[in-house]
Design a protein around this motif. Sequence first.
Motif, PDB file in Angstrom:
ATOM      1  N   GLN A   1       2.779   8.118  11.927  1.00 41.09           N
ATOM      2  CA  GLN A   1       3.951   7.299  11.667  1.00 41.09           C
ATOM      3  C   GLN A   1       3.498   5.917  11.242  1.00 41.09           C
ATOM      4  O   GLN A   1       2.330   5.554  11.398  1.00 41.09           O
ATOM      5  N   TRP A   2       4.432   5.133  10.724  1.00 47.83           N
ATOM      6  CA  TRP A   2       4.134   3.781  10.261  1.00 47.83           C
ATOM      7  C   TRP A   2       4.506   2.768  11.324  1.00 47.83           C
ATOM      8  O   TRP A   2       5.579   2.839  11.916  1.00 47.83           O
TER       9      TRP A   2
ATOM     10  N   VAL B   1      10.359   2.776   5.811  1.00 39.92           N
ATOM     11  CA  VAL B   1       9.046   2.953   5.190  1.00 39.92           C
ATOM     12  C   VAL B   1       9.208   3.329   3.723  1.00 39.92           C
ATOM     13  O   VAL B   1       8.544   2.772   2.843  1.00 39.92           O
TER      14      VAL B   1
ATOM     15  N   LEU C   1       1.301  -3.220   7.368  1.00 39.57           N
ATOM     16  CA  LEU C   1       1.767  -1.891   7.756  1.00 39.57           C
ATOM     17  C   LEU C   1       0.561  -0.986   7.962  1.00 39.57           C
ATOM     18  O   LEU C   1      -0.399  -1.042   7.200  1.00 39.57           O
TER      19      LEU C   1
ATOM     20  N   GLU D   1      -0.380   3.219   8.854  1.00 41.50           N
ATOM     21  CA  GLU D   1       0.051   4.597   9.090  1.00 41.50           C
ATOM     22  C   GLU D   1      -0.982   5.215  10.028  1.00 41.50           C
ATOM     23  O   GLU D   1      -2.175   5.261   9.700  1.00 41.50           O
TER      24      GLU D   1
ATOM     25  N   ALA E   1       5.815   7.301   0.471  1.00 35.66           N
ATOM     26  CA  ALA E   1       5.735   7.255   1.929  1.00 35.66           C
ATOM     27  C   ALA E   1       4.904   8.399   2.480  1.00 35.66           C
ATOM     28  O   ALA E   1       4.218   8.253   3.481  1.00 35.66           O
TER      29      ALA E   1
END
Length: 184
Positions: free
Chosen positions: A8-9, A110, A70, A72, A121
């Motif tokens: 997930q981000w 995102v 950001l 991930e 994404a």
Amino acid sequence: MVDSIEKQWYVLHTYSGYENKVKNNLISRTETMQMQDFIFRVVVPENKVTTVKDGEEKEIIENDFPGYVLVEMVMSDEAWFVVRNTPGVTGFVGSHGGGSKPTPLLPDEVANLLDRMGMSARREEKLDIEIGETISIISGAFAGMQGVVTTKDDEKQQLSVNVEVFGRETPAEISYDNVDKVEY
């Protein structure tokens, strides 16, 4: 222990002006600490902006969110520790302190952020589609149609596709996420 096996981000808070340094530090730490299975992409939200200075047009890269990066990742204790202790990182946005794990960004958030930067994404390592092949478009404005691939950009994860609309070939830019290979 893995809190979530799904990548997930998350948003990191950094010192303003040090976003790219944090990005490079985190990428380096990911490799040296062998965390590639937990930490995937690190992105500084930026856009190219054209400005006029002294009568000349110049293209500059402008940071959309100064002080934020950001990442991930899969939120495991080890990955959280590596990211949190990267030089320049002051914390995760959405963490309540005291060692609590942060809240990930919503998929729509995102998608909007990455779309503005021309990125996808969802990351596909390599799309097994070649130029000249026919693809099926599974979502977006051309959903349900088929098209022929004219160019492929692995970095932006986009295809240029000719789609037939009202009897005419129309060029379209389609994200890797929005296509499937047509099997005959």
